[in-house]
Write a protein that holds these residues in place. Structure first.
Motif, short mmCIF file in Angstrom:
data_model
loop_
_atom_site.label_atom_id
_atom_site.label_comp_id
_atom_site.label_asym_id
_atom_site.label_seq_id
_atom_site.Cartn_x
_atom_site.Cartn_y
_atom_site.Cartn_z
N PHE A 60 0.81 -1.22 0.00
CA PHE A 60 0.00 0.00 0.00
C PHE A 60 0.85 1.27 0.00
O PHE A 60 0.42 2.30 -0.53
CB PHE A 60 -0.99 0.00 1.16
N THR A 61 2.04 1.22 0.55
CA THR A 61 2.94 2.37 0.50
C THR A 61 3.27 2.71 -0.95
O THR A 61 3.25 3.88 -1.35
CB THR A 61 4.23 2.09 1.30
N VAL A 62 3.55 1.70 -1.75
CA VAL A 62 3.88 1.92 -3.16
C VAL A 62 2.62 2.18 -3.98
O VAL A 62 2.58 3.09 -4.82
CB VAL A 62 4.66 0.72 -3.74
N LYS A 93 13.94 1.08 11.67
CA LYS A 93 14.41 2.32 11.05
C LYS A 93 14.52 2.18 9.53
O LYS A 93 14.15 3.09 8.79
CB LYS A 93 15.77 2.71 11.64
N THR A 94 14.98 1.02 9.06
CA THR A 94 15.12 0.79 7.62
C THR A 94 13.76 0.87 6.92
O THR A 94 13.63 1.49 5.87
CB THR A 94 15.77 -0.59 7.36
N MET A 95 12.75 0.26 7.52
CA MET A 95 11.40 0.28 6.95
C MET A 95 10.84 1.70 6.96
O MET A 95 10.24 2.14 5.98
CB MET A 95 10.49 -0.68 7.71
N LEU A 96 11.02 2.42 8.05
CA LEU A 96 10.52 3.80 8.13
C LEU A 96 11.18 4.68 7.08
O LEU A 96 10.51 5.49 6.42
CB LEU A 96 10.77 4.37 9.53
N GLN A 97 12.49 4.52 6.89
CA GLN A 97 13.19 5.29 5.87
C GLN A 97 12.70 4.93 4.47
O GLN A 97 12.52 5.79 3.62
CB GLN A 97 14.70 5.07 5.98
N TRP A 98 12.47 3.64 4.25
CA TRP A 98 11.98 3.18 2.94
C TRP A 98 10.61 3.80 2.66
O TRP A 98 10.36 4.29 1.55
CB TRP A 98 11.91 1.65 2.91
N ILE A 99 9.72 3.78 3.65
CA ILE A 99 8.38 4.36 3.46
C ILE A 99 8.48 5.82 3.06
O ILE A 99 7.85 6.27 2.11
CB ILE A 99 7.53 4.20 4.75
N LEU A 108 2.17 8.78 6.62
CA LEU A 108 2.64 7.41 6.76
C LEU A 108 3.86 7.33 7.67
O LEU A 108 4.72 8.19 7.61
CB LEU A 108 3.01 6.83 5.38
N PRO A 109 3.95 6.33 8.49
CA PRO A 109 3.05 5.20 8.65
C PRO A 109 2.06 5.34 9.81
O PRO A 109 1.23 4.47 10.00
CB PRO A 109 4.00 4.05 8.93
#
Length: 113
Positions: A60-62, A93-99, A108-109
């Motif tokens: 859903f982010t993409v 942190k990696t996921m948050l940066q990717w989002i 988001l998120p």
């Protein structure tokens, strides 16, 4: 089965190709998922494995970048992330940066704070 399909787009690394994977009618029908109430997403996510919820967050982010899929503060990512927090799981942190890198939606998120 629809959620399994969306999870597969993430788990099979097809997120960069979403616009090509959805036909006009398919995209129009699936974009309706962006308008589902947060409470319904929370209830659905409660019964899903953590890995599935993470893949749905990625999808859903993409997908929100696709025409007609914009959701802002109504994005399914928000209740999906909340369901993980209720389990004691925080997005790393990696996921948050990717989002933040792939989607300009400032909500988001975690939604409006």
């Amino acid at each position: 089965s629809t959620l399994e399909r969306l999870v597969a787009y993430s788990s099979d690394d097809q997120l960069d190709s979403l616009e090509q994977l959805f036909s006009g009618e398919d995209s129009q029908v699936l974009s309706g998922l962006m308008k589902i109430e947060h409470q319904q997403w929370l209830e659905t996510a409660d019964s899903l494995p953590q890995e599935t919820v993470l893949h749905l967050i990625r999808f859903f982010t993409v997908a929100e970048n696709l025409p007609g899929w914009e959701a802002g503060a109504n994005s399914p990512v928000i209740p999906l992330a909340k369901s993980l927090r209720k389990r004691g799981v925080r997005l790393d942190k990696t996921m948050l940066q990717w989002i933040r890198q792939v989607n300009p939606n400032r909500y988001l998120p975690y939604g409006p704070l």
